[in-house]
Design an enzyme around this catalytic site. Structure first.
Site, PDB file in Angstrom:
ATOM      1  N   GLU A  96      16.118  96.991  21.959  1.00 28.48           N
ATOM      2  CA  GLU A  96      17.398  97.017  21.218  1.00 28.48           C
ATOM      3  C   GLU A  96      18.425  96.089  21.876  1.00 28.48           C
ATOM      4  O   GLU A  96      19.621  96.368  21.885  1.00 28.48           O
ATOM      5  CB  GLU A  96      17.983  98.443  21.125  1.00 28.48           C
ATOM      6  CG  GLU A  96      17.035  99.489  20.566  1.00 28.48           C
ATOM      7  CD  GLU A  96      16.971  99.551  19.053  1.00 28.48           C
ATOM      8  OE1 GLU A  96      17.790  98.899  18.388  1.00 28.48           O
ATOM      9  OE2 GLU A  96      16.074 100.239  18.539  1.00 28.48           O
TER      10      GLU A  96
HETATM   11  C1  LIG Z   1       7.707  98.652  24.374  1.00 26.65           C
HETATM   12  C2  LIG Z   1       8.471  97.641  23.582  1.00 26.65           C
HETATM   13  C3  LIG Z   1       8.730  97.871  22.236  1.00 26.65           C
HETATM   14  C4  LIG Z   1       9.392  96.915  21.477  1.00 26.65           C
HETATM   15  N1  LIG Z   1       9.549  97.118  20.128  1.00 26.65           N
HETATM   16  C5  LIG Z   1       9.991  96.077  19.358  1.00 26.65           C
HETATM   17  C6  LIG Z   1       9.952  96.178  17.930  1.00 26.65           C
HETATM   18  O1  LIG Z   1       9.566  97.206  17.358  1.00 26.65           O
HETATM   19  N2  LIG Z   1      10.337  95.090  17.198  1.00 26.65           N
HETATM   20  C7  LIG Z   1      10.769  93.935  17.779  1.00 26.65           C
HETATM   21  O2  LIG Z   1      11.095  93.003  17.061  1.00 26.65           O
HETATM   22  N3  LIG Z   1      10.849  93.821  19.143  1.00 26.65           N
HETATM   23  C8  LIG Z   1      10.458  94.867  19.930  1.00 26.65           C
HETATM   24  N4  LIG Z   1      10.483  94.746  21.304  1.00 26.65           N
HETATM   25  C9  LIG Z   1      10.971  93.509  21.901  1.00 26.65           C
HETATM   26  C10 LIG Z   1      12.268  93.687  22.664  1.00 26.65           C
HETATM   27  O3  LIG Z   1      13.329  93.850  21.779  1.00 26.65           O
HETATM   28  C11 LIG Z   1      12.415  92.457  23.588  1.00 26.65           C
HETATM   29  O4  LIG Z   1      11.453  92.614  24.615  1.00 26.65           O
HETATM   30  C12 LIG Z   1      13.797  92.312  24.159  1.00 26.65           C
HETATM   31  O5  LIG Z   1      14.732  91.991  23.179  1.00 26.65           O
HETATM   32  C13 LIG Z   1      13.857  91.244  25.256  1.00 26.65           C
HETATM   33  O6  LIG Z   1      13.230  90.065  24.857  1.00 26.65           O
HETATM   34  P1  LIG Z   1      12.141  89.397  25.795  1.00 26.65           P
HETATM   35  O7  LIG Z   1      11.142  90.432  26.158  1.00 26.65           O
HETATM   36  O8  LIG Z   1      11.635  88.172  25.175  1.00 26.65           O
HETATM   37  O9  LIG Z   1      12.912  89.036  27.119  1.00 26.65           O
HETATM   38  P2  LIG Z   1      13.768  87.688  27.397  1.00 26.65           P
HETATM   39  O10 LIG Z   1      14.660  87.401  26.253  1.00 26.65           O
HETATM   40  O11 LIG Z   1      12.792  86.638  27.827  1.00 26.65           O
HETATM   41  O12 LIG Z   1      14.611  88.166  28.619  1.00 26.65           O
HETATM   42  C14 LIG Z   1      14.140  88.166  29.971  1.00 26.65           C
HETATM   43  C15 LIG Z   1      15.326  88.420  30.881  1.00 26.65           C
HETATM   44  O13 LIG Z   1      16.285  87.376  30.740  1.00 26.65           O
HETATM   45  C16 LIG Z   1      17.541  87.906  30.357  1.00 26.65           C
HETATM   46  N5  LIG Z   1      18.173  86.994  29.399  1.00 26.65           N
HETATM   47  C17 LIG Z   1      17.651  86.493  28.256  1.00 26.65           C
HETATM   48  N6  LIG Z   1      18.547  85.713  27.645  1.00 26.65           N
HETATM   49  C18 LIG Z   1      19.660  85.716  28.396  1.00 26.65           C
HETATM   50  C19 LIG Z   1      20.941  85.103  28.286  1.00 26.65           C
HETATM   51  N7  LIG Z   1      21.306  84.367  27.249  1.00 26.65           N
HETATM   52  N8  LIG Z   1      21.805  85.333  29.263  1.00 26.65           N
HETATM   53  C20 LIG Z   1      21.501  86.128  30.306  1.00 26.65           C
HETATM   54  N9  LIG Z   1      20.343  86.741  30.465  1.00 26.65           N
HETATM   55  C21 LIG Z   1      19.410  86.532  29.524  1.00 26.65           C
HETATM   56  C22 LIG Z   1      17.238  89.270  29.732  1.00 26.65           C
HETATM   57  O14 LIG Z   1      18.332  90.144  29.796  1.00 26.65           O
HETATM   58  C23 LIG Z   1      16.067  89.728  30.575  1.00 26.65           C
HETATM   59  O15 LIG Z   1      16.521  90.305  31.745  1.00 26.65           O
HETATM   60  C24 LIG Z   1       9.868  95.725  22.090  1.00 26.65           C
HETATM   61  C25 LIG Z   1       9.637  95.516  23.459  1.00 26.65           C
HETATM   62  C26 LIG Z   1       8.944  96.443  24.189  1.00 26.65           C
HETATM   63  C27 LIG Z   1       8.666  96.148  25.649  1.00 26.65           C
END
Ligand SMILES: Cc1cc2nc3c(=O)[nH]c(=O)nc-3n(C[C@H](O)[C@H](O)[C@H](O)COP(=O)(O)OP(=O)(O)OC[C@H]3O[C@@H](n4cnc5c(N)ncnc54)[C@H](O)[C@@H]3O)c2cc1C
Length: 604
Positions: free
Chosen positions: A412
């Site tokens: 979220e």
């Molecule tokens: C168990 C699970 C269930 C999920 N369910 C769903 C679902 O039903 N539908 C769906 O669409 N998604 C889902 N997700 C995805 C989830 O919403 C994302 O994992 C989340 O939004 C973070 O994206 P990412 O994993 O690519 O991390 P990244 O975006 O790669 O982030 C990695 C790190 O970098 C930081 N970061 C990224 N961008 C910035 C910035 N601009 N400035 C500062 N810091 C930054 C983040 O805070 C984090 O600490 C799920 C994930 C998990 C693990």
């Protein structure tokens, strides 16, 4: 507009205005204000969880995805999947507060069920109820509300996580203009393994923004799934990659307009965020109750460990964070509910009213998501510590609670993204003139150069000093964030560490104020004596909030201000975080802990 609505409208603050306007205790909704219908709903959800979910807690650790699906069906039989869905689409048509109450109490036993429930009722269903056409709603919402079908939400991609609008999934219109052909890869999709429908986001041509589609899950239509992800926690929540290979989606299944997908995604997440805060509340209550049960039973040095100050301190802090989380979550939920009803009474459709109502409080939704998910994490961590070695064992309930809690800081929108969002949205609101930050910030700047008052204040009334402290903490935010905006303008976005520090100040203010207002309201109507422990919790939380705000603000000031400006702001900070009478922290903790220990449960 009726007179009642007009009055409601007058007293109701806009989102973010809590920072510059005072809220009176009478105008704040508290968990003690639930009506009979809400209490009945809460009790039946609790009964369902105690009967069906809690006894199977261990089974949830064995990657039993069918168990989650079966229990979702049982929840559907009780109508729980359609609580917020309007009655014309076979839901229960209940208000926002009741929806929060259900998500709160249904989520306490395991993160696996909580995630499945949240993904289905929130992001899996809401985009259709909020943005769907009448035909789309008639066709899909009754199926989702009754659990005949299950929903999922496919936004994230391998290369598009926090940067959700950067997805590469494509939607290409067919030559006859009858359908879109969707091709791409989605990742981390909750409920993927058993869903019948997905809200899928894809890009049409080179559009700047993605577009939302309602996609039926049909393996014959180019949809395939990866294996179940091997995860740290929420072991029985289905999470898979989903691959679309020229999946045909009729044009009438586009959600809202072309290019509106990012907006849909963000608005669905606003609701998701406050509900995620709700979903962390009963998990905390159950962790506290298990921990205190254990602490009362476990004897070391011929003494139940609950009698040790070290353990009492943990129990008191855990209870305080749960109490404060409840106070702030239900305060915001009722504000949203009132805003929705005001809009409806002014002629907006339910759909429009709900959309705008939640959007108005997007700042509070982000604040709550961050604060309550982190409180749950700390609470489960201390839960493990209270259990000692047994806490580390998968045979005791703390180990899975701790692992399950971890995801709430990631999905979220990560807590970093939500921290930056809440400050960013507030500044935007100020620029649009929706919240006047400039006026109050200028006053604070004047106050910094003025002579402080040396009058002896009258603190005889309950919370007089604490409320004065909250007013001063708001000045800290205005001083730090105000100067930062002045210095960097729109480039403030690039100064993330400053934004994060400002966010922590904002979060602590909202949480501390909510607990004080709830307790003040209850002390006035039920008597101060009946609220002894709650008063202690509100004071204890504020004490920590002052410390956090002091350190975060100082970090900001010494990093972006120099010379005289820095000296003046540091002096201001000292003045704005100064207690005339420090609370006796140990006494506060003991008061709280003794109540929890004697009742052998979270008792508030
Ligand atoms: C168990 C699970 C269930 C999920 N369910 C769903 C679902 O039903 N539908 C769906 O669409 N998604 C889902 N997700 C995805 C989830 O919403 C994302 O994992 C989340 O939004 C973070 O994206 P990412 O994993 O690519 O991390 P990244 O975006 O790669 O982030 C990695 C790190 O970098 C930081 N970061 C990224 N961008 C910035 C910035 N601009 N400035 C500062 N810091 C930054 C983040 O805070 C984090 O600490 C799920 C994930 C998990 C693990």
């Amino acid at each position: 507009m009726s007179t009642e609505t007009e009055n409601k409208s007058k007293d109701l603050l806009r989102g973010g205005q809590f920072l510059v306007k005072e809220t009176s205790a009478e105008n704040v909704f508290t968990p003690e204000d639930f009506n009979e219908e809400q209490k009945m709903m809460r009790d039946s959800v609790r009964e369902f969880v105690d009967r069906e979910i809690w006894p199977r807690k261990e089974e949830f650790e064995k990657k039993n995805y069918e168990l989650t699906e079966d229990l979702m069906k049982k929840a559907a039989e009780l109508g729980l999947l359609g609580v917020s869905v309007p009655e014309e689409y076979e839901g229960l048509g209940m208000g926002f507060v009741t929806t929060m109450l259900v998500v709160d109490h249904i989520s306490g036993a395991t993160g696996s069920f909580s995630t499945a429930f949240g993904a289905h009722t929130g992001i899996g269903t809401l985009p259709i109820t909020l943005y769907g056409t009448e035909e789309q709603k008639q066709k899909y919402v009754p199926k989702l509300a009754t659990g005949e079908w299950f929903g999922a939400y496919a936004l994230t991609e391998p290369g598009a996580g926090s940067d959700a609008n950067s997805g590469k999934t494509k939607a290409v219109l067919s030559e006859d203009g009858k359908y879109y052909s969707i091709t791409g890869q989605k990742m981390w999709i909750s409920n993927a393994g058993f869903c019948d429908l997905m809200i899928v986001f894809a890009r049409i041509e080179d559009d700047k923004n993605i577009t939302g589609f309602i996609v039926e899950n049909d393996p014959e239509n180019g949809i395939s799934m990866g294996e179940e992800e091997k995860k740290l926690g929420i072991h029985s929540s289905s999470t898979r990659q989903v691959f679309f290979n020229e999946t045909k989606v009729p044009v009438e299944n586009m959600l809202s307009e072309r290019g509106n997908g990012f907006k849909i995604a963000m608005n669905a997440l606003n609701v998701g965020r406050i509900k995620l805060a709700g979903a962390c509340l009963d998990a905390q209550r159950r962790v506290i109750t298990s921990a205190v049960n254990y602490a009362n039973d476990r004897v070391q040095f011929k003494t139940p460990i609950a009698k040790f100050g070290a353990i009492k301190s943990k129990i008191a802090e855990m209870a305080t964070s749960a109490y404060v989380g409840e106070s702030a979550s239900y305060r915001a939920a009722k504000d949203i509910e009132d805003r929705i009803s005001i809009r409806q009474e002014s002629g907006a459709s339910h759909q429009e009213a709900e959309l705008k109502g939640v959007e108005e409080y997007a700042i509070e939704c982000s604040i709550l998501k961050v604060a309550v998910s982190e409180d749950l994490q700390n609470c489960t961590d201390e839960g493990i510590q209270i259990y000692g070695g047994m806490g580390f064992s998968a045979d005791a309930p703390m180990e899975s609670a701790w692992r399950d809690a971890r995801i709430t800081r990631i999905y979220e929108g990560t807590n970093e993204i939500n921290r930056m969002l809440c400050v960013g949205m507030l500044i935007k609101k100020a620029m649009k003139g929706h919240v006047d930050l400039l006026g109050p910030a200028t006053k604070v700047a004047d106050e910094l150069t003025g002579i402080p008052s040396f009058e002896t204040p009258d603190y005889s009334e309950l919370f007089a000093e604490e409320k004065e402290m909250i007013a001063k903490l708001k000045k800290v935010f205005l001083m730090v964030a105000g100067s930062a905006v002045q210095k960097y303008g729109p480039q403030l976005e690039d100064h993330q560490q400053l934004l994060l520090a400002s966010a922590d100040i904002l979060i602590e203010i909202y949480m501390a104020e909510s607990a004080i207002l709830r307790t003040e309201k209850n002390a006035k109507r039920f008597g101060e004596d009946s609220q002894k422990e709650q008063i202690a919790m509100a004071k204890l939380y504020l004490y920590h909030a002052v410390d956090t705000i002091n350190s975060r603000a100082k970090e900001g000031i010494v990093s972006f201000a120099e010379g005289d400006e820095q000296r003046m702001m540091l002096m201001g900070l000292k003045r704005f975080t100064k207690y005339q009478n420090h609370p006796n922290v140990v006494e506060l903790r003991n008061t709280i802990a003794e109540k929890v220990i004697s009742e052998n449960k979270y008792a508030f």
